[in-house]
Design a protein around this motif. Structure first.
Motif, PDB file in Angstrom:
ATOM      1  N   SER A  14       0.825  -1.203   0.000  1.00  0.00           N
ATOM      2  CA  SER A  14       0.000   0.000   0.000  1.00  0.00           C
ATOM      3  C   SER A  14       0.862   1.257   0.000  1.00  0.00           C
ATOM      4  O   SER A  14       0.633   2.184  -0.780  1.00  0.00           O
ATOM      5  CB  SER A  14      -0.924  -0.008   1.225  1.00  0.00           C
ATOM      6  OG  SER A  14      -1.707   1.153   1.267  1.00  0.00           O
ATOM      7  N   GLU A  41      -1.872   2.679   6.624  1.00  0.00           N
ATOM      8  CA  GLU A  41      -1.755   1.306   6.129  1.00  0.00           C
ATOM      9  C   GLU A  41      -2.183   0.256   7.150  1.00  0.00           C
ATOM     10  O   GLU A  41      -2.763  -0.775   6.793  1.00  0.00           O
ATOM     11  CB  GLU A  41      -0.316   1.036   5.692  1.00  0.00           C
ATOM     12  CG  GLU A  41       0.141   1.845   4.489  1.00  0.00           C
ATOM     13  CD  GLU A  41       0.638   3.242   4.835  1.00  0.00           C
ATOM     14  OE1 GLU A  41       0.998   3.989   3.899  1.00  0.00           O
ATOM     15  OE2 GLU A  41       0.680   3.582   6.047  1.00  0.00           O
ATOM     16  N   GLY A  65      -5.678   1.636  -0.455  1.00  0.00           N
ATOM     17  CA  GLY A  65      -5.118   0.727   0.537  1.00  0.00           C
ATOM     18  C   GLY A  65      -6.017  -0.459   0.827  1.00  0.00           C
ATOM     19  O   GLY A  65      -5.536  -1.567   1.106  1.00  0.00           O
TER      20      GLY A  65
END
Length: 646
Positions: A14, A41, A65
């Motif tokens: 991510s 994240e 994400g």
């Protein structure tokens, strides 16, 4: 228990994906806008890795994400950002609409808070389908000020739906800090007011997020009720690509960088630096390779013909059928149709306010709740919530029929209808569809005043993906409602409240009237008379009284229009009178007149200008005589017909 190295990799994917996207936008290599999640994240990975494979998520516009953590192809994500046909949504959705049905990712909503209603609908569908899974409504702190969020929390609690309200509190709704815009420092505490169990987690601590979500999910499934999780986190980047973060201090940003979720997790892993460096380089290369592959095909876009194919679902060929008929009323014909739909389709539901014991505001649902107690579902007063919820449920294979008590209240439900139901198939490039019906009474003639008697069909005419019908008699009311319930796309079904008591014939259970087909009530060569809904009844009286030779076309369907029938009549008569109970500007009649004017053969056949008789350009008054004179009367229609024939 989750594999810690995989969790670490998920967060790195991510981070590196977002940093690559940030750099590409800064270089001018990508088009549009984007909302990055650098610094959040652990919140994304902790949630997604704690869910089971059959759970569904509905992210916010800050969605990358979640896609990464849920397992979407990085190549397809980059391709989507390039607008390529190889993207998750074939380049249609872009940054804010990354649907990926293969990973149970519904796709983000760019309308703040709407993800909550869609996920509530998913949870409703999962519950009805007896699946041991949950829907996850992802929202930010800013969304907690939206009314639809509170409507959904109440509705989910009342209906005991398996939905997790997952609030990422990153302390800013765009540039406005939660400290200034949210009335409490304890967002999760609001859940108690709806009887919902609340959990809290450090959003920068992967393990805490993961464990908290697992506990919340178990609570939902064990107790058969929703739950709320608030995670405390921070986005280290701006709200969007053009955000300079002038509303934050460098000291605040530094404090949160010291709590970076990836750095915190690396310390917890306690691996040698060389091992961590190797994992980082491996994941970074994975991201670079994915981008390189997407970049090579970035210019391969859909054709306009392919693009158009996603506006509507393919419709089965359902020919017009007319079986035996019987006398009834407009109201009872609609009730018959609902009864037959609910009886024949276990996934069909009638959803709305007071549709149960009360029998519906205008008595349409009647005693259906006694015949279909599990399918006639009363809601709280929350039009936006249950309409958008229905869209989410329809995308999961349910067939909801939503009743809005008065057509005027469609303004409250318009987000769910316009931004979601009508666009789900298109934005997801066909991954999702929305087979739902929204029924609502419109029009004047009952003395309900300006906020209960509007005809708002024109508001929805230019919404691609939405179909609109407005039957004028018991026969078409029943037959076209059956068609609407069988249609794979959302249908707005307009009932005229002044028609409910009107008598006529309705067909049996086999009778069917296709959407997009007009009915020709009388045939003649003097004039083409076009109308719909109660205006058709007005025109019928006028034609009967004046005895003119008229092709009277009852549209039945407003979107799509039956231009084939209209065209044939215009070429035959050369004169066109359109009658409608709505102001003229931007109306159905104006659209038809424009279509006639833009067709060389129809325009050439005209012997006189097209005339439109509409309601006055004012709200409907309460006074009976004033209300009557605001809309077209049969006397006015007669005068117009005779004048045009002369």
């Amino acid at each position: 228990m989750v594999d810690k190295i995989e969790a670490y990799k998920a967060m790195l994917r991510s981070r590196f994906f977002e940093e690559k996207v940030r750099d590409l936008f800064a270089e001018g290599g990508m088009y549009g806008t984007t909302h990055l999640n650098i610094g959040q994240e652990a919140s994304h990975a902790g949630l997604c890795l704690a869910l089971d494979g059959d759970d569904w998520i509905v992210p916010t516009h800050r969605c990358h994400g979640f896609n990464v953590a849920r397992g979407s192809s990085l190549t397809a994500m980059f391709a989507e950002l390039y607008g390529s046909r190889h993207g998750l949504c074939m380049g249609i959705g872009g940054s804010m609409h990354m649907s990926d049905v293969s990973t149970r990712d519904f796709g983000a909503s760019a309308v703040v808070g709407s993800s909550v209603a869609l996920a509530t609908g998913i949870a409703f569908a999962l519950s009805r389908q007896h699946r041991r899974a949950i829907g996850v409504a992802i929202l930010g702190d800013g969304a907690t000020s939206r009314g639809v969020v509170h409507e959904c929390m109440n509705l989910a609690s009342v209906w005991s739906l398996p939905v997790l309200f997952y609030c990422e509190n990153n302390h800013y709704g765009m540039s406005a800090s939660a400290a200034r815009m949210v009335s409490t420092g304890d967002i999760a505490g609001r859940a108690a007011a709806y009887g919902i169990r609340a959990f809290r987690a450090d959003g920068n601590d992967f393990d805490d997020v993961y464990d908290t979500v697992r506990r919340a999910r178990n609570h939902i499934l064990e107790h058969g009720e929703p739950a709320f999780v608030e995670v405390d986190t921070y986005r280290q980047c701006g709200h969007s690509k053009s955000d300079g973060c002038v509303y934050r201090t460098s000291q605040e940003e530094q404090q949160w960088r010291e709590k970076d979720p990836i750095l915190l997790y690396e310390r917890r892993l306690a691996l040698p630096k060389e091992t961590l460096r190797g994992i980082r380089e491996s994941v970074r290369q994975e991201v670079e390779d994915a981008h390189r592959e997407a970049w090579l095909h970035r210019s391969e876009t859909l054709s306009m013909q392919e693009l158009a194919s996603f506006v509507h679902s393919p419709v089965r060929n359902m020919p017009q059928r007319t079986g035996a008929t019987h006398p009834t009323t407009y109201r009872l014909a609609i009730r018959e149709a609902l009864d037959e739909i609910l009886e024949g389709d276990g996934r069909a539901t009638l959803i709305g306010e007071d549709v149960g014991l009360y029998g519906g505001c205008f008595g349409v649902s009647g005693d259906l709740w006694t015949r279909h107690p599990d399918q006639v579902l009363e809601t709280p007063v929350s039009e936006e919530a249950f309409t958008t919820m229905a869209a989410g449920a329809a995308a999961m294979g349910e067939h909801p029929i939503v009743e809005i008590m008065y057509g005027d209240f469609c303004t409250l439900a318009s987000d769910g209808l316009v931004n979601h139901a009508a666009k789900l198939r298109y934005m997801s490039a066909g991954q999702l569809s929305c087979p739902m019906v929204l029924r609502t009474p419109m029009g004047s003639g009952t003395g309900h005043g300006s906020q209960h008697t509007q005809s708002l069909e024109a508001m929805f005419l230019n919404v691609p993906g939405l179909k609109i019908v407005a039957p004028s008699d018991p026969f078409t009311a029943k037959a076209v409602l059956k068609a609407a319930a069988a249609d794979p796309d959302p249908v707005l079904f307009l009932e005229h409240k002044a028609l409910y008591g009107s008598a006529g014939e309705a067909g049996d259970s086999l009778t069917f009237w296709p959407i997009g087909r007009a009915q020709v009530l009388t045939q003649g060569d003097g004039l083409t008379l076009i109308s719909y809904s109660r205006a058709t009844l007005t025109c019928r009286r006028a034609v009967s009284e004046c005895g003119a030779s008229v092709d009277h076309i009852d549209l039945v369907s407003l979107k799509p229009l039956d231009m084939e029938t209209i065209r044939a009549s215009v070429l035959k008569t050369g004169r066109v009178l359109i009658v409608q109970e709505t102001p003229e500007e931007g109306s159905v009649g104006a659209s038809i007149a424009a279509a006639i004017a833009s067709d060389a053969s129809m325009l050439g056949a005209l012997k006189a200008p097209v005339r439109i008789v509409s309601s006055l350009d004012m709200p409907i008054p309460f006074s009976r005589p004033l209300e009557r004179d605001t809309v077209p009367t049969s006397e006015l229609v007669i005068d117009c017909i005779l004048a045009m024939l002369e």
